[in-house]
Write a protein that holds these residues in place. Structure first.
Motif, mmCIF file in Angstrom:
data_model
loop_
_atom_site.group_PDB
_atom_site.id
_atom_site.type_symbol
_atom_site.label_atom_id
_atom_site.label_comp_id
_atom_site.label_asym_id
_atom_site.label_seq_id
_atom_site.Cartn_x
_atom_site.Cartn_y
_atom_site.Cartn_z
ATOM 1 N N PHE A 87 21.478 48.909 66.123
ATOM 2 C CA PHE A 87 20.885 47.718 65.519
ATOM 3 C C PHE A 87 21.274 47.602 64.060
ATOM 4 N N TYR A 88 21.215 48.702 63.324
ATOM 5 C CA TYR A 88 21.592 48.665 61.921
ATOM 6 C C TYR A 88 23.050 48.258 61.754
ATOM 7 N N LYS A 89 23.901 48.777 62.614
ATOM 8 C CA LYS A 89 25.327 48.425 62.546
ATOM 9 C C LYS A 89 25.506 46.932 62.807
ATOM 10 N N GLN A 90 24.749 46.406 63.773
ATOM 11 C CA GLN A 90 24.836 44.979 64.068
ATOM 12 C C GLN A 90 24.404 44.145 62.874
ATOM 13 N N VAL A 91 23.306 44.540 62.228
ATOM 14 C CA VAL A 91 22.787 43.786 61.079
ATOM 15 C C VAL A 91 23.800 43.764 59.947
ATOM 16 N N ASP A 93 27.052 44.571 59.957
ATOM 17 C CA ASP A 93 28.310 43.917 60.344
ATOM 18 C C ASP A 93 28.158 42.399 60.317
ATOM 19 N N THR A 94 27.017 41.917 60.770
ATOM 20 C CA THR A 94 26.758 40.469 60.758
ATOM 21 C C THR A 94 26.691 39.941 59.332
ATOM 22 N N CYS A 95 26.070 40.720 58.452
ATOM 23 C CA CYS A 95 26.009 40.319 57.045
ATOM 24 C C CYS A 95 27.409 40.222 56.456
ATOM 25 N N CYS A 96 28.225 41.236 56.701
ATOM 26 C CA CYS A 96 29.599 41.220 56.181
ATOM 27 C C CYS A 96 30.381 40.045 56.741
#
Length: 268
Positions: A87-91, A93-96
């Motif tokens: 989940f943290y990676k998704q958040v 990565d989505t921000c970037c």
């Protein structure tokens, strides 16, 4: 974050869009949370930017926040609601991806800042091509205060302000005032609250009056040349100017200047 909360968020108008005079205005719309960037909101911003990129009628974009502030960064309650690497990676990565969508957008993007712009909110200001703030606004990358260094905000911050100033913000987490943000180059100008809209629209109208084709290739070339050495930057930009000279809008612009008339842009 529960399934019910996610569903509710997705049903909200997380990003409002209003178009006028060839200018698209995007409003981050979580005012109760100081427009904290939930996963759903970041996805919504990216989708709207993708639509704008395909819309030839839009010449400039303004990003602002609803309520009392521009953006307070990531939604910390959401980050603590689902504790998992995936989940943290998704958040993040989505921000970037959202930030890159601003940079890669053909149209120039202007941040209209009031209240606060902190953490990823400060990153968004730094990512926009231009930024205007009211003179009482404050900026910070305060992750260090809560045990979460602002590593992704650092990318945009360090490309906009001098190294020592960026490290000051990142290492102390302290707020800086709007005039200081202007002095350091984080924003273009700080103005009184009642002048903010006019200052932002002044930039937007100026940008919208130019050839969209020329702005597109110029914006792309600007960011590409930042990441290469000096000789390669000159090589790249020489090629860009050669191609630019062959564009119809270059011919029209030069002819209009020589003939002392206003140009009629064709967008090609």
């Amino acid at each position: 974050m529960s399934v019910e909360t996610v569903a509710a968020e997705q049903s909200e108008d997380l990003v409002l869009r209003e178009d006028s005079e060839g200018i698209a205005r995007l409003t981050l719309n979580r005012p109760k949370q100081y427009n904290a960037l939930s996963l759903a909101m970041m996805q919504a911003v990216r989708r709207e930017l993708e639509r704008i990129g395909e819309d030839a009628s839009i010449k400039a974009v303004i990003i602002e926040g609803a309520g009392r502030g521009f953006c307070a960064g990531h939604d910390l309650r959401e980050l603590r609601g689902e504790v998992s690497r995936d989940f943290y990676k998704q958040v993040f990565d989505t921000c970037c991806a959202m930030m890159m969508a601003v940079t890669n957008l053909p149209q120039p993007v202007i941040a209209k800042v009031h209240g606060i712009a902190t953490a990823a909110g400060c990153q968004l200001v730094a990512t926009c091509d231009l930024a205007v703030t009211e003179e009482t606004a404050r900026f910070a990358t305060p992750g260090v205060n809560i045990g979460l260094f602002c590593s992704t905000p650092m990318v945009a911050l360090s490309r906009n302000v001098p190294r020592k100033r960026a490290m000051q913000m990142l290492l102390t987490g302290e707020m800086i005032e709007a005039p200081t943000a202007a002095e350091w180059g984080l924003v273009n100008k700080a103005v009184p609250e009642d002048e903010l809209e006019d200052a932002v629209m002044g930039f937007a109208r100026a940008v919208a009056s130019k050839s969209p084709h020329v702005l597109k290739i110029g914006k792309r070339a600007f960011y590409e040349q930042l990441d290469v050495g000096l000789s390669e930057a000159y090589r790249q930009t020489s090629e860009v100017m050669t191609e630019n000279m062959l564009a119809r809008d270059a011919a029209e612009g030069i002819d209009a200047f020589l003939e002392k008339r206003e140009p009629t842009w064709q967008g090609a």
